[in-house]
Design a protein around this motif. Structure first.
Motif, PDB file in Angstrom:
ATOM      1  N   ILE A  61      -9.024  15.401  12.390  1.00  0.00           N
ATOM      2  CA  ILE A  61      -9.236  16.649  13.131  1.00  0.00           C
ATOM      3  C   ILE A  61      -7.920  17.063  13.789  1.00  0.00           C
ATOM      4  O   ILE A  61      -7.362  16.315  14.601  1.00  0.00           O
ATOM      5  CB  ILE A  61     -10.330  16.476  14.200  1.00  0.00           C
ATOM      6  CG1 ILE A  61     -11.655  16.071  13.540  1.00  0.00           C
ATOM      7  CG2 ILE A  61     -10.503  17.757  15.007  1.00  0.00           C
ATOM      8  CD1 ILE A  61     -12.777  15.781  14.512  1.00  0.00           C
ATOM      9  N   PRO A  62      -7.397  18.236  13.454  1.00  0.00           N
ATOM     10  CA  PRO A  62      -6.138  18.675  14.069  1.00  0.00           C
ATOM     11  C   PRO A  62      -6.269  18.816  15.586  1.00  0.00           C
ATOM     12  O   PRO A  62      -7.340  19.170  16.101  1.00  0.00           O
ATOM     13  CB  PRO A  62      -5.901  20.047  13.414  1.00  0.00           C
ATOM     14  CG  PRO A  62      -6.689  20.017  12.144  1.00  0.00           C
ATOM     15  CD  PRO A  62      -7.898  19.186  12.448  1.00  0.00           C
ATOM     16  N   ASP A  63      -5.205  18.541  16.292  1.00  0.00           N
ATOM     17  CA  ASP A  63      -5.205  18.688  17.747  1.00  0.00           C
ATOM     18  C   ASP A  63      -5.518  20.129  18.166  1.00  0.00           C
ATOM     19  O   ASP A  63      -6.032  20.364  19.259  1.00  0.00           O
ATOM     20  CB  ASP A  63      -3.847  18.279  18.320  1.00  0.00           C
ATOM     21  CG  ASP A  63      -3.584  16.778  18.192  1.00  0.00           C
ATOM     22  OD1 ASP A  63      -4.564  16.018  18.038  1.00  0.00           O
ATOM     23  OD2 ASP A  63      -2.399  16.384  18.222  1.00  0.00           O
ATOM     24  N   SER A  64      -5.194  21.069  17.291  1.00  0.00           N
ATOM     25  CA  SER A  64      -5.399  22.486  17.633  1.00  0.00           C
ATOM     26  C   SER A  64      -6.870  22.896  17.596  1.00  0.00           C
ATOM     27  O   SER A  64      -7.226  23.954  18.120  1.00  0.00           O
ATOM     28  CB  SER A  64      -4.619  23.381  16.664  1.00  0.00           C
ATOM     29  OG  SER A  64      -5.082  23.189  15.331  1.00  0.00           O
ATOM     30  N   PHE A  65      -7.734  22.070  17.006  1.00  0.00           N
ATOM     31  CA  PHE A  65      -9.147  22.444  16.837  1.00  0.00           C
ATOM     32  C   PHE A  65      -9.914  22.271  18.148  1.00  0.00           C
ATOM     33  O   PHE A  65     -10.828  21.459  18.267  1.00  0.00           O
ATOM     34  CB  PHE A  65      -9.793  21.600  15.739  1.00  0.00           C
ATOM     35  CG  PHE A  65      -9.577  22.114  14.342  1.00  0.00           C
ATOM     36  CD1 PHE A  65      -8.524  22.962  14.042  1.00  0.00           C
ATOM     37  CD2 PHE A  65     -10.423  21.735  13.304  1.00  0.00           C
ATOM     38  CE1 PHE A  65      -8.310  23.420  12.748  1.00  0.00           C
ATOM     39  CE2 PHE A  65     -10.233  22.189  12.009  1.00  0.00           C
ATOM     40  CZ  PHE A  65      -9.166  23.031  11.731  1.00  0.00           C
ATOM     41  N   THR A  66      -9.567  23.062  19.132  1.00  0.00           N
ATOM     42  CA  THR A  66     -10.256  23.051  20.418  1.00  0.00           C
ATOM     43  C   THR A  66     -11.297  24.165  20.445  1.00  0.00           C
ATOM     44  O   THR A  66     -11.246  25.101  19.636  1.00  0.00           O
ATOM     45  CB  THR A  66      -9.258  23.277  21.558  1.00  0.00           C
ATOM     46  OG1 THR A  66      -8.702  24.595  21.429  1.00  0.00           O
ATOM     47  CG2 THR A  66      -8.134  22.238  21.528  1.00  0.00           C
ATOM     48  N   PRO A  67     -12.249  24.111  21.370  1.00  0.00           N
ATOM     49  CA  PRO A  67     -13.201  25.224  21.491  1.00  0.00           C
ATOM     50  C   PRO A  67     -12.503  26.559  21.720  1.00  0.00           C
ATOM     51  O   PRO A  67     -12.901  27.590  21.152  1.00  0.00           O
ATOM     52  CB  PRO A  67     -14.060  24.821  22.692  1.00  0.00           C
ATOM     53  CG  PRO A  67     -13.959  23.339  22.756  1.00  0.00           C
ATOM     54  CD  PRO A  67     -12.569  23.000  22.290  1.00  0.00           C
TER      55      PRO A  67
END
Length: 278
Positions: A61-67
């Protein structure tokens, strides 16, 4: 336009590797959301289901995949497409990047996001005749509860439905229990008891399913239970309906010679339309 790995591109310019694992092995997951005025309803539940599905499939899961990231992407996509509708459908598809045969050599991912218009709030559909799909069975276990890119049974049921002039099909699991419809979770009412198959039967862990169960538990006129449903129960029921976040609560009007009431589905539909779209 769609979003492809953070970039807005025209549909015809959206190219991906021919040997990506999504098309080679169905090595991907997707999430479908309904939006109202550009805002995804039940967004938090959708986000955590997508992250959970990626973890179960051992994707990185990429670090950028935030809500916040996906909320901003949804907003950007709506603005870029200038859709003339308050009601829209978002699909996020995530697939593992190319490398390896059955065993991947790279667990990083790519993703796309697309948007399309919906024309209305949740509506009552007068005719929805269903039949059992017996040619192939859904697997038991956790993988059956995910929205993976491998939906062969649902696809074949859809083809059977079209070829035989049904509106939907009911799917069975390996224990010959009724699990769900082609694209929705199943609920069956007998008197004031409403049953829905448990997740352990292999049904999709639907977002709308969870919302409907929670609402039924608040209502004094119904008792909801999660129990396996046999095919023999279908014709004895007073009412059947299916649920998903795009269509809401969809009444089933007929199964074989049995015609059904719609009272519980109508009540739920009215509640969610007022809650979500007023």
């Amino acid at each position: 336009m769609i979003l492809l790995n953070d970039q807005l591109v025209e549909n015809e310019q959206a190219h991906i590797a021919y040997n990506n694992r999504g098309t080679y092995y169905g090595d991907g997951v997707f999430e479908t959301m309904r939006c109202y005025k550009g805002i995804a309803i039940f967004y938090e539940s959708h986000y955590f289901r997508l992250m959970s599905s990626m973890r179960i499939l051992r994707m990185e899961i990429p670090d950028s995949f935030t809500p916040e990231f996906f909320e901003e992407q949804i907003k950007e996509l709506h603005e870029a497409n200038e859709l003339n509708s308050d009601h829209t459908r978002i699909r996020i598809t995530v697939w593992r990047n190319q490398g390896g045969l059955y065993t991947p050599t790279d667990s990083t991912v790519s993703y796309s996001m697309e948007v399309s218009s919906l024309s209305h709030v949740f509506e009552h559909i007068a005719t929805n005749e269903v039949e059992l799909f017996k040619d192939h069975l859904l697997p038991l276990g956790m993988l059956g509860t995910l929205k993976t890119a491998t939906k062969t049974v649902n696809i074949l049921a859809g083809i059977y439905k079209t070829e035989n002039d049904y509106d939907d099909m009911l799917l069975l699991n390996q224990n010959k229990m009724v699990v769900e419809s082609i694209s929705g979770n199943l609920f069956l009412r007998s008197g004031n008891i409403i049953k829905t198959p448990p997740i352990t039967d292999g049904c999709l862990n639907g977002i709308m399913r969870g919302q409907v169960i929670a609402q039924l538990k608040r209502m004094l006129n119904y008792q909801v239970v999660e129990e396996s449903i046999t095919p023999f129960e279908l014709q004895r029921a007073d009412e059947m309906f299916s649920t998903n976040v795009i269509q809401g609560i969809k009444s089933i009007s007929k199964y074989r010679k049995k015609e059904y009431e719609t009272s519980a589905a109508d009540e739920l539909r009215e509640f969610f339309n007022q809650k979500l779209f007023s």
